[in-house]
Design a protein around this motif. Structure first.
Motif, PDB file in Angstrom:
ATOM      1  N   PHE A 106       8.604  27.671   6.442  1.00 55.28           N
ATOM      2  CA  PHE A 106       8.356  28.930   7.048  1.00 55.28           C
ATOM      3  C   PHE A 106       7.254  29.411   7.394  1.00 55.28           C
ATOM      4  O   PHE A 106       6.985  30.049   8.504  1.00 55.28           O
ATOM      5  CB  PHE A 106       9.614  29.983   6.483  1.00 55.28           C
ATOM      6  N   ALA A 107       6.346  29.706   6.609  1.00 55.43           N
ATOM      7  CA  ALA A 107       4.865  30.140   5.947  1.00 55.43           C
ATOM      8  C   ALA A 107       4.244  29.201   7.145  1.00 55.43           C
ATOM      9  O   ALA A 107       3.162  29.531   8.007  1.00 55.43           O
ATOM     10  CB  ALA A 107       4.578  30.860   5.253  1.00 55.43           C
ATOM     11  N   LEU A 108       4.331  27.932   6.615  1.00 53.60           N
ATOM     12  CA  LEU A 108       2.660  27.099   6.824  1.00 53.60           C
ATOM     13  C   LEU A 108       3.083  26.453   8.837  1.00 53.60           C
ATOM     14  O   LEU A 108       2.062  26.670   9.023  1.00 53.60           O
ATOM     15  CB  LEU A 108       2.826  25.608   5.758  1.00 53.60           C
ATOM     16  N   PRO A 109       4.728  26.995   9.131  1.00 51.94           N
ATOM     17  CA  PRO A 109       4.635  26.773  10.895  1.00 51.94           C
ATOM     18  C   PRO A 109       4.163  27.697  11.604  1.00 51.94           C
ATOM     19  O   PRO A 109       3.668  27.423  12.565  1.00 51.94           O
ATOM     20  CB  PRO A 109       6.431  26.164  10.615  1.00 51.94           C
ATOM     21  N   VAL A 110       4.131  28.734  11.075  1.00 51.71           N
ATOM     22  CA  VAL A 110       3.307  30.332  11.207  1.00 51.71           C
ATOM     23  C   VAL A 110       1.746  30.449  11.478  1.00 51.71           C
ATOM     24  O   VAL A 110       1.496  30.162  12.826  1.00 51.71           O
ATOM     25  CB  VAL A 110       3.171  30.907  10.599  1.00 51.71           C
ATOM     26  N   ALA A 111       1.349  29.722  10.990  1.00 52.66           N
ATOM     27  CA  ALA A 111      -0.261  29.246  10.382  1.00 52.66           C
ATOM     28  C   ALA A 111      -0.390  28.036  11.416  1.00 52.66           C
ATOM     29  O   ALA A 111      -1.572  28.325  12.087  1.00 52.66           O
ATOM     30  CB  ALA A 111      -0.021  28.970   9.368  1.00 52.66           C
ATOM     31  N   ILE A 112       0.144  26.706  11.270  1.00 51.29           N
ATOM     32  CA  ILE A 112      -0.354  25.378  12.260  1.00 51.29           C
ATOM     33  C   ILE A 112       0.060  26.274  13.636  1.00 51.29           C
ATOM     34  O   ILE A 112      -0.424  25.944  14.661  1.00 51.29           O
ATOM     35  CB  ILE A 112       1.262  24.328  11.773  1.00 51.29           C
ATOM     36  N   ILE A 113       1.484  26.806  14.210  1.00 55.31           N
ATOM     37  CA  ILE A 113       1.196  27.146  15.695  1.00 55.31           C
ATOM     38  C   ILE A 113       0.031  28.084  16.315  1.00 55.31           C
ATOM     39  O   ILE A 113      -0.022  28.132  17.124  1.00 55.31           O
ATOM     40  CB  ILE A 113       2.634  27.739  15.492  1.00 55.31           C
ATOM     41  N   VAL A 114      -0.181  29.242  15.255  1.00 53.52           N
ATOM     42  CA  VAL A 114      -1.250  30.063  15.504  1.00 53.52           C
ATOM     43  C   VAL A 114      -2.102  29.222  16.194  1.00 53.52           C
ATOM     44  O   VAL A 114      -3.523  29.114  17.122  1.00 53.52           O
ATOM     45  CB  VAL A 114      -1.124  31.162  14.250  1.00 53.52           C
ATOM     46  N   ILE A 115      -3.016  28.267  14.832  1.00 50.30           N
ATOM     47  CA  ILE A 115      -4.138  27.275  15.409  1.00 50.30           C
ATOM     48  C   ILE A 115      -4.192  26.231  16.730  1.00 50.30           C
ATOM     49  O   ILE A 115      -4.891  26.208  17.201  1.00 50.30           O
ATOM     50  CB  ILE A 115      -4.212  26.640  13.365  1.00 50.30           C
ATOM     51  N   ALA A 116      -2.807  25.879  16.631  1.00 53.35           N
ATOM     52  CA  ALA A 116      -2.383  24.823  17.396  1.00 53.35           C
ATOM     53  C   ALA A 116      -2.530  26.013  19.428  1.00 53.35           C
ATOM     54  O   ALA A 116      -3.354  25.409  19.404  1.00 53.35           O
ATOM     55  CB  ALA A 116      -1.200  24.884  17.419  1.00 53.35           C
ATOM     56  N   TYR A 117      -1.821  26.900  18.983  1.00 50.92           N
ATOM     57  CA  TYR A 117      -1.843  27.776  19.971  1.00 50.92           C
ATOM     58  C   TYR A 117      -3.662  28.335  20.168  1.00 50.92           C
ATOM     59  O   TYR A 117      -4.679  27.896  21.707  1.00 50.92           O
ATOM     60  CB  TYR A 117      -1.666  29.136  20.362  1.00 50.92           C
ATOM     61  N   ALA A 118      -4.712  28.434  19.460  1.00 51.79           N
ATOM     62  CA  ALA A 118      -6.065  28.762  19.457  1.00 51.79           C
ATOM     63  C   ALA A 118      -6.899  27.987  20.078  1.00 51.79           C
ATOM     64  O   ALA A 118      -7.757  27.946  21.000  1.00 51.79           O
ATOM     65  CB  ALA A 118      -6.568  28.718  18.168  1.00 51.79           C
ATOM     66  N   SER A 119      -6.181  26.828  19.391  1.00 49.89           N
ATOM     67  CA  SER A 119      -7.125  25.096  20.061  1.00 49.89           C
ATOM     68  C   SER A 119      -6.692  24.833  21.963  1.00 49.89           C
ATOM     69  O   SER A 119      -7.496  24.195  22.993  1.00 49.89           O
ATOM     70  CB  SER A 119      -6.289  24.126  19.846  1.00 49.89           C
ATOM     71  N   VAL A 120      -5.946  25.531  22.421  1.00 49.00           N
ATOM     72  CA  VAL A 120      -6.228  26.093  23.995  1.00 49.00           C
ATOM     73  C   VAL A 120      -6.764  26.800  24.668  1.00 49.00           C
ATOM     74  O   VAL A 120      -7.368  26.478  25.654  1.00 49.00           O
ATOM     75  CB  VAL A 120      -4.427  26.685  24.545  1.00 49.00           C
ATOM     76  N   PHE A 121      -7.774  27.425  24.380  1.00 47.46           N
ATOM     77  CA  PHE A 121      -8.540  28.438  24.559  1.00 47.46           C
ATOM     78  C   PHE A 121      -9.880  27.386  24.768  1.00 47.46           C
ATOM     79  O   PHE A 121     -10.508  27.079  23.528  1.00 47.46           O
ATOM     80  CB  PHE A 121      -9.072  29.638  23.504  1.00 47.46           C
ATOM     81  N   PRO A 122     -11.075  27.452  25.130  1.00 44.24           N
ATOM     82  CA  PRO A 122     -12.559  26.832  24.933  1.00 44.24           C
ATOM     83  C   PRO A 122     -13.546  26.807  24.054  1.00 44.24           C
ATOM     84  O   PRO A 122     -13.380  28.125  23.171  1.00 44.24           O
ATOM     85  CB  PRO A 122     -13.146  28.442  26.136  1.00 44.24           C
ATOM     86  N   ARG A 123     -13.654  26.297  23.192  1.00 43.35           N
ATOM     87  CA  ARG A 123     -14.507  26.371  21.630  1.00 43.35           C
ATOM     88  C   ARG A 123     -15.433  26.202  22.160  1.00 43.35           C
ATOM     89  O   ARG A 123     -16.780  26.070  20.910  1.00 43.35           O
ATOM     90  CB  ARG A 123     -13.985  24.392  21.384  1.00 43.35           C
ATOM     91  N   GLU A 124     -16.893  26.143  23.086  1.00 46.66           N
ATOM     92  CA  GLU A 124     -17.975  26.375  23.465  1.00 46.66           C
ATOM     93  C   GLU A 124     -17.940  27.679  22.392  1.00 46.66           C
ATOM     94  O   GLU A 124     -17.579  28.588  21.847  1.00 46.66           O
ATOM     95  CB  GLU A 124     -18.743  26.044  24.106  1.00 46.66           C
ATOM     96  N   VAL A 125     -19.948  27.552  21.539  1.00 48.95           N
ATOM     97  CA  VAL A 125     -20.010  28.407  20.885  1.00 48.95           C
ATOM     98  C   VAL A 125     -20.591  29.928  22.193  1.00 48.95           C
ATOM     99  O   VAL A 125     -21.336  29.354  22.886  1.00 48.95           O
ATOM    100  CB  VAL A 125     -21.086  28.035  20.012  1.00 48.95           C
ATOM    101  N   GLN A 126     -19.951  30.845  22.249  1.00 48.20           N
ATOM    102  CA  GLN A 126     -20.466  32.050  22.710  1.00 48.20           C
ATOM    103  C   GLN A 126     -21.240  32.584  22.338  1.00 48.20           C
ATOM    104  O   GLN A 126     -21.639  33.090  21.380  1.00 48.20           O
ATOM    105  CB  GLN A 126     -19.510  32.616  23.792  1.00 48.20           C
ATOM    106  N   PRO A 127     -22.720  33.210  23.080  1.00 46.88           N
ATOM    107  CA  PRO A 127     -23.488  34.828  22.221  1.00 46.88           C
ATOM    108  C   PRO A 127     -22.713  35.680  22.846  1.00 46.88           C
ATOM    109  O   PRO A 127     -22.010  35.760  22.817  1.00 46.88           O
ATOM    110  CB  PRO A 127     -24.410  34.196  23.061  1.00 46.88           C
ATOM    111  N   LEU A 128     -22.501  36.516  21.038  1.00 46.41           N
ATOM    112  CA  LEU A 128     -22.349  38.234  21.359  1.00 46.41           C
ATOM    113  C   LEU A 128     -23.007  38.828  22.493  1.00 46.41           C
ATOM    114  O   LEU A 128     -24.004  38.928  22.672  1.00 46.41           O
ATOM    115  CB  LEU A 128     -22.705  39.075  20.050  1.00 46.41           C
ATOM    116  N   ILE A 129     -21.503  40.060  23.053  1.00 51.82           N
ATOM    117  CA  ILE A 129     -22.479  40.835  23.890  1.00 51.82           C
ATOM    118  C   ILE A 129     -22.935  41.493  22.852  1.00 51.82           C
ATOM    119  O   ILE A 129     -22.339  42.115  21.107  1.00 51.82           O
ATOM    120  CB  ILE A 129     -21.370  40.768  24.956  1.00 51.82           C
ATOM    121  N   PRO A 130     -23.098  42.801  23.290  1.00 56.20           N
ATOM    122  CA  PRO A 130     -24.806  43.407  22.815  1.00 56.20           C
ATOM    123  C   PRO A 130     -23.036  44.425  22.176  1.00 56.20           C
ATOM    124  O   PRO A 130     -23.608  44.981  20.851  1.00 56.20           O
ATOM    125  CB  PRO A 130     -25.122  43.924  24.120  1.00 56.20           C
ATOM    126  N   ALA A 131     -22.179  45.043  22.623  1.00 56.20           N
ATOM    127  CA  ALA A 131     -21.246  45.879  21.716  1.00 56.20           C
ATOM    128  C   ALA A 131     -20.461  45.138  20.235  1.00 56.20           C
ATOM    129  O   ALA A 131     -20.089  45.580  19.698  1.00 56.20           O
ATOM    130  CB  ALA A 131     -19.942  46.087  22.456  1.00 56.20           C
TER     131      ALA A 131
END
Length: 415
Positions: A106-131
């Motif tokens: 039950f715990a591992l599927p939560v981690a797997i789904i969270v990581i899979a969900y992360a992969s739908v966002f842009p993966r490019e390394v982005q510079p930090l904003i000043p804040a």
């Protein structure tokens, strides 16, 4: 190179999940002479694989840190992958304390789904904003995520308890209410998984649509001017941006233009696209859930219930409570204390009623109520389990809903 370690970790986590399933289901085989030893052996194998996956993801984390020049928690992709890693770490800690193989199911599927969900966002390394260019980024985000990771383990234990204790054959009003609550929780997880599948499917098919909006921006010398802002869709646009101009749209099932427009009261960046994403998530989640129900021919909670037949409910209840008891002080430090110190340095105030700040406070108050009711009022068993499940759903809304839907100072880039 760093992405290969993340992919490797994801695969190993999936294999470890299968091993934990074998540890639970294989004990009932007639060929197993010693079910306890069998479960322990396969549970240990699952633990070793989980640790290997964690080391692989940790390697990815530090490699990306070296590539970016800053801790990789500055956008949705980086934060969600880090949260997934922290959920795995929290699971490892709790597993070493209780040695309960079914927790991995039950715990591992939560981690797997969270990581899979992360992969739908842009993966490019982005510079930090000043804040964000502060050492408090390392302290605040990591401790907050680690606390939330223990809440995730508490959620898994709470869901385990409910699946085990709910009477899925009951027809009374109370039984039906509990059955619907468990199914809704499972549907929420299925919906996130379906959303990930839909994104990857349309990306693989090369689907794309673009709209343009007139937006007011402040230029040099504080002069306001109207500029065109492009809004890109990966999912077919059922809802276009309010007063959006269609630039290009690949036909989908004969649809050459969106049938609906986002309502005017929807504010914030890319509100129409985000509303479209919500619609697709619910639709795909309903389809996937329906298919799973068709295969199982009964509620998914009832399908999972046999996995927990050998568990002591008191042990499951204790696991959920301990996980939340560990996570709460960590979350308090990371999401409130360290966050307020950083806010005072960055913005000159400790508290500003930003949406993310408000929802972090709601999470903190909810788990404070959970601990109070458990310790002072004796809320154990089902009551405690329901609170742990509801609490983590609030956490997920704080992480996903607030970042993607509600505009604010804390909205992650890439969302």
């Amino acid at each position: 190179m760093s992405s290969s370690f993340l992919l490797g970790a994801f695969i190993v986590y999936a294999v470890a999940l299968l091993v934990f399933v074998v540890a639970i289901t294989g004990k009932s085989s007639v060929m197993v002479t010693d079910p306890v030893a069998y479960g322990k052996r396969w549970g240990n194998i699952g633990l070793v694989l989980t640790i290997i996956g964690f080391i692989s993801q940790l390697t990815y984390f530090f490699k990306r840190w070296a590539e970016a020049g800053h801790i990789p928690t500055s956008n949705m992709f980086e934060f969600m992958t880090f949260l997934g890693m922290m959920i795995v770490l929290a699971f490892i800690i709790v597993f070493l304390l209780y040695r309960t193989a079914v927790l991995g199911v039950f715990a591992l599927p939560v981690a797997i789904i969270v990581i899979a969900y992360a992969s739908v966002f842009p993966r490019e390394v982005q510079p930090l904003i000043p804040a964000l260019q502060s050492y408090w980024l390392k302290i605040h985000v990591t401790t907050a995520a680690f606390g939330e990771a223990f809440f995730a383990v508490g959620f898994a234990a709470g869901l385990m308890y409910l699946i085990q204790s709910v009477n899925f054959k009951g027809t009374s009003k109370g039984d039906r209410k509990e059955q619907r609550g468990v199914e809704f929780t499972i549907f929420t997880l299925v919906m996130i998984l379906a959303f990930v599948i839909a994104i990857f499917s349309f990306n693989a098919a090369g689907y794309h649509a673009r709209f343009a909006n007139d937006v007011m921006v402040t230029g040099k010398d504080n002069v306001e001017q109207v500029v065109k802002q492009n809004v890109d869709y990966v999912l077919p646009p059922i809802v276009k941006p309010y007063q959006g101009e269609q630039v290009e749209m690949k036909p989908f099932l004969g649809m050459t233009e969106p049938p609906f427009e986002a309502p005017s009261w929807m504010k914030g960046a890319n509100a129409g696209r985000k509303f479209n994403t919500v619609i697709w998530s619910v639709f795909c989640g309903a389809v996937l859930y329906g298919l799973l129900r068709l295969i199982a021919r009964k509620p998914l909670g009832a399908t999972l219930q046999p996995l927990l037949s050998g568990m002591d409910p008191d042990d499951v209840d204790e696991i959920g409570y301990r996980a939340i008891a560990i996570g709460y002080p960590i979350f308090t430090l990371g999401a409130l204390v360290f966050a307020m110190i950083w806010a005072a340095e960055a913005w000159g105030r400790f508290w500003g009623w930003d949406p993310k700040e408000v929802w972090a406070l709601i999470v903190w108050l909810f788990y404070a109520a959970y601990l109070h009711l458990r310790l002072s009022r004796g809320w154990q068993g089902k009551k405690s389990a329901w609170l742990s499940v509801i609490g983590f759903l609030v956490v997920m809304f704080t992480l996903i809903g607030v970042n993607l839907v509600i505009a604010g100072l804390h909205s992650y880039s890439g969302a």
